[in-house]
Design a protein around this motif. Structure first.
Motif, mmCIF file in Angstrom:
data_model
loop_
_atom_site.group_PDB
_atom_site.id
_atom_site.type_symbol
_atom_site.label_atom_id
_atom_site.label_comp_id
_atom_site.label_asym_id
_atom_site.label_seq_id
_atom_site.Cartn_x
_atom_site.Cartn_y
_atom_site.Cartn_z
ATOM 1 N N THR A 1 40.257 30.153 29.792
ATOM 2 C CA THR A 1 39.597 31.440 29.405
ATOM 3 C C THR A 1 39.589 31.767 30.538
ATOM 4 O OG1 THR A 1 38.719 31.399 27.307
ATOM 5 C CG2 THR A 1 37.716 33.671 28.956
ATOM 6 N N GLN A 2 38.709 30.912 31.689
ATOM 7 C CA GLN A 2 38.554 31.798 33.185
ATOM 8 C C GLN A 2 40.060 31.740 33.599
ATOM 9 O OE1 GLN A 2 35.110 29.995 35.627
ATOM 10 N NE2 GLN A 2 37.188 29.469 36.680
ATOM 11 N N ASP A 3 40.748 30.967 33.161
ATOM 12 C CA ASP A 3 42.189 31.590 34.441
ATOM 13 C C ASP A 3 42.915 32.274 33.837
ATOM 14 O OD1 ASP A 3 41.953 28.905 35.372
ATOM 15 O OD2 ASP A 3 43.066 27.877 34.124
ATOM 16 N N LYS A 4 42.530 32.741 32.487
ATOM 17 C CA LYS A 4 43.789 34.123 31.587
ATOM 18 C C LYS A 4 42.769 35.521 32.453
ATOM 19 C CE LYS A 4 45.376 31.936 27.438
ATOM 20 N NZ LYS A 4 44.454 31.861 25.790
ATOM 21 N N PHE A 5 41.349 34.829 32.871
ATOM 22 C CA PHE A 5 40.623 36.089 33.272
ATOM 23 C C PHE A 5 41.556 36.712 34.939
ATOM 24 C CE2 PHE A 5 36.912 37.995 34.730
ATOM 25 C CZ PHE A 5 36.848 39.318 34.721
ATOM 26 N N LEU A 6 41.444 35.294 35.199
ATOM 27 C CA LEU A 6 42.180 35.323 36.863
ATOM 28 C C LEU A 6 43.232 35.705 37.163
ATOM 29 C CD1 LEU A 6 40.352 32.033 38.130
ATOM 30 C CD2 LEU A 6 38.989 33.979 38.402
ATOM 31 N N MET A 7 43.967 35.078 35.994
ATOM 32 C CA MET A 7 45.664 35.614 36.232
ATOM 33 C C MET A 7 46.110 37.019 35.301
ATOM 34 S SD MET A 7 46.799 32.450 37.365
ATOM 35 C CE MET A 7 49.058 33.113 36.511
ATOM 36 N N GLU A 8 44.737 37.356 34.837
ATOM 37 C CA GLU A 8 44.967 38.912 34.467
ATOM 38 C C GLU A 8 45.459 38.860 33.426
ATOM 39 O OE1 GLU A 8 46.911 41.992 37.765
ATOM 40 O OE2 GLU A 8 45.106 40.560 38.784
ATOM 41 N N ASP A 9 45.769 38.063 32.547
ATOM 42 C CA ASP A 9 46.119 37.620 30.907
ATOM 43 C C ASP A 9 44.978 38.946 29.586
ATOM 44 O OD1 ASP A 9 48.431 36.868 31.741
ATOM 45 O OD2 ASP A 9 47.594 35.105 31.681
ATOM 46 N N VAL A 10 44.416 38.268 30.449
ATOM 47 C CA VAL A 10 42.789 39.409 29.070
ATOM 48 C C VAL A 10 42.100 40.095 30.180
ATOM 49 C CG1 VAL A 10 39.652 38.551 28.842
ATOM 50 C CG2 VAL A 10 41.985 36.959 28.284
#
Length: 729
Positions: free
Chosen positions: A276-285
């Motif tokens: 979840t954190q990675d998706k936020f950092l990667m701008e997928d969320v």
């Protein structure tokens, strides 16, 4: 002079910056001179560089004590990206297996590792302390140092043992303690516990001038949140909730409404949280809905809003959580919802705790209540809490209270009564007791001190509780009285208060707006951002950044931060040497990531015949409205048009008009999934055949031709949209 030159060379080469921010240079020099250092610097002020740069310049390895595995991973990733090699920084924690631990220790022993991140629990392990005794430790950095204090918002008992462990590793190891939130009381605890009373203190202003603060009464809160996020489409944000259940609920509602959101709380397994954190950092969320477990030290610079669904437990927590917005200096909107029910819930949470802990918790919560209910400048109140004086004119209307019409009252007479009472009674009572005296509210404490017979008892009854709350709050903000937080929040007369009693003068205070009557303010959008830049090129560079980030499994901002991209779109660097001149792009980053960016910019300059020496103002195409963008996103997710209409609070008929407008402007929309649900295939073919041969696209004419008994107006309109989208776009 040599140190100074070396400092700037290393800053430029490694981090790509030409100048230090605030006290950074003095802090780093202090550490290089092996002196204990205490840094109080707000989120976004550049704390990390204060220990990262001296670690790179010092002999040996710096030990960085950090409370969260996620925080360590994030910082290590960034350092590796800047430095161009993976050995330069490591973390040592419970997430590593035996072979990974062996590799870390070997790199440290070989002198390749300049920064070693450890959790306080890992630091205390016997095998780790024995290992650290064998290496050259340049200094120890204690990050998030407020965790040491019970008066801090995130107290951790393991932090209390840090000094003891450092003493066991070696003698005379310098310490740098860093925190973004520390009241005077917490500062004192940190110094005492780490035995660094002689440390040089560097305290930056807690003012984050780019953040806009707003508190709203909790009314239709879910609807308000969805409305706010839609108005800020394309921007990333964090929503904080008190309970895991509420986190899950809000995340689900946002997704139903076409907003990419994920929940984050301690009840989820470690892999899910990391993903979840990675998706936020990667701008997928777009949005993370979280308990306070999310975001501590996470270096995502472009979070544009932080929403508190529930009022937080402490001002420190509120300050740190809101501080996760606008870390790049750009727009940051901090919206909190407040209700007395939230306060009741938080009070219930404390009921089963030990008495001392409950007393501390009650005092800390009371500050949040006073902040939420007061009509005084929000920024002034926040800074006062951290021991900093602030003139509200400097807020520049960057809070809801400064934007709202205020009711003022002449406070001199009432202020003299309150200050006189505090002086006469010897600093023995809190604000609640004094208000009860003024309004004539008799209870056991009032009668036991015989204050029901005091000349002031009931004298201010007609003025009401709100008046006296407003007066006492502002008497404190203006330093006439102060709270003794160690002793139940008792009010103490200050030197300024004594002077005012001796020489009073006319003074006006602001009357609080009663919370239950507060208007439902939707919040004016805060303008942010830089001057004219090439928005078309910016989009290309952001897409390129995202592509490279995915290839390398790094967050996009680790490649280049937004301010760097903005500057590229103003100066158009077409060589690696020119790219190095861009803010935030050092030699390491330019050589590691720069080539594709330079190629893209060069081709763009040539294709568009851009005259680089002049400042070019390139007109950007008008943005689609937030509603249109949201509709397109929902259709891409195959959400039913009737459901989209319902979630937007508009009729199905009006939604079809919006969809038609989008298609007519040239956007291709695939609504086949919804049409198939509404109209059977044969009837679809019949309408399609009609429109293939019709001379005009009139719905009325189509109904006349096809028969009103078989089709509704909306059926034909839906088919016409599908037809225009598939064949016209």
């Amino acid at each position: 002079m040599d140190i100074e030159k070396s400092l700037f060379d290393n800053l430029q080469e490694f981090f790509g910056f030409d100048t230090f921010k605030g006290d950074q240079e003095a802090i780093i020099t202090n550490i290089l001179n092996k002196k204990d250092t205490f840094v109080i610097m707000p989120t976004g002020g550049g704390k990390s560089i204060c220990y990262q740069l001296p670690a790179l310049m010092s002999e040996g390895t710096a030990i960085v004590i950090s409370p969260l595995i996620a925080l360590m991973k994030n910082q290590v990733d960034q350092l590796r990206a800047f430095g161009g090699n993976d050995s330069i920084a490591h973390f040592l924690n419970s997430s590593l297996n035996k072979s990974e631990i062996t590799k870390v220790k070997q790199d440290v022993t070989d002198g390749k590792t300049k920064l070693l991140y450890v959790a306080p629990e890992s630091l205390a392990k016997e095998e780790n302390t024995q290992f650290l005794k064998q290496i050259k430790v340049s200094f120890v950095a204690v990050d998030e140092a407020h965790c040491i204090s019970e008066w801090g918002h995130d107290f951790r008992p393991e932090y209390r043992k840090i000094r003891q462990v450092i003493n066991g590793i070696g003698a005379n190891i310098p310490i740098i303690a860093l925190t973004a939130t520390a009241t005077p009381k917490v500062q004192s605890d940190i110094r005492k516990n780490l035995q660094m009373n002689d440390a040089t203190l560097f305290k930056s202003s807690f003012n984050r001038s780019n953040l806009y603060y707003e508190v709203r009464v909790k009314k239709n809160v879910v609807k308000e949140i969805v409305k706010f996020i839609r108005a800020n489409s394309g921007k990333t944000g964090i929503i904080y909730c008190l309970s895991r259940k509420k986190v899950e609920e809000i995340a689900e509602v946002l997704n139903i409404n076409g907003i990419k959101a994920l929940p984050y709380h301690a009840g989820l397994d470690a892999k899910t949280r990391a993903d979840t954190q990675d998706k936020f950092l990667m701008e997928d969320v777009q949005v993370i809905v979280a308990t306070i477990a999310f975001g501590m030290g996470i270096d995502k610079p472009d979070v544009r809003y932080v929403i508190h669904h529930d009022i937080p437990k402490s001002m420190e927590g509120y300050y740190q959580e809101t501080g996760r917005a606008g870390r790049d200096g750009g727009e940051g909107y901090c919206l909190a919802f407040y209700s007395e029910k939230d306060v009741e819930k938080l009070t219930k949470f404390m009921k089963d705790k030990p008495v001392s802990e409950r007393e501390i918790g009650t005092q800390i919560l009371k500050e949040v209540i006073d902040y939420s209910e007061s009509s005084v400048c929000r920024r002034k109140q926040i800074l006062h809490y951290f021991g900093e004086q602030f003139d509200e004119t400097g807020c520049n209307s960057m809070c809801d209270n400064c934007r709202t019409q205020k009711t003022q009252f002449d406070a001199e007479a009432s202020l003299l009564e309150v200050l006189g009472f505090v002086k006469e009674q010897g600093d023995k009572f809190d604000d609640h007791h004094i208000i009860n005296v003024m309004i004539g509210q008799n209870n056991q404490p009032i009668s036991s001190y015989k204050h029901d017979t005091h000349p002031l008892f009931g004298k201010g009854r007609e003025l009401g509780v709100n008046y006296w709350k407003s007066l006492i709050r502002q008497a404190e903000l203006n330093n006439f009285i102060k709270k003794d937080i160690d002793h139940y929040g008792l009010l103490i007369l200050t030197e300024s208060g004594r002077k005012y009693l001796a020489n009073p003068y006319a003074i006006k205070f602001i009357l609080n707006r009663p919370m239950e009557k507060a208007e439902d303010d939707s919040g004016e959008e805060i303008a942010g951002g830089a001057g004219a830049l090439d928005t078309e090129l910016l989009k290309m560079l952001k897409d390129l950044r995202k592509k490279i980030a995915k290839q390398k499994s790094l967050p996009p901002f680790v490649i280049f931060q937004d301010p760097s991209l903005d500057e590229m779109c103003t100066h158009y660097p077409v060589s690696i040497d020119e790219l190095k001149q861009i803010q935030g792009v050092g030699g390491g980053k330019a050589s590691k990531f720069g080539a594709p960016f330079v190629e893209t910019i060069k081709k763009y300059v040539e294709d568009n015949d851009i005259d680089r020496p002049q400042d070019m103002v390139v007109k950007s195409t008008a943005n689609k409205s937030a509603l249109k963008v949201s509709i397109i996103q929902n259709i891409d997710r195959k959400i039913g048009l009737d459901d989209i209409a319902s979630s937007k609070g508009i009729s199905y008929e009006n939604l079809l008009k919006e969809v038609e407008s989008i298609v007519n402007s040239g956007t291709k929309l695939n609504i086949g999934y919804f049409v198939d649900e509404m109209i059977d295939r044969d009837r679809q073919d019949e309408v399609y055949d009609y429109f293939r041969t019709a001379e005009i696209d009139s719905i009325k004419q189509a109904l006349d031709e096809l028969g009103e008994e078989d089709y509704t107006f909306e059926d034909i309109q839906l088919m016409r949209i599908k037809f225009m989208s598939e064949l016209g776009n």
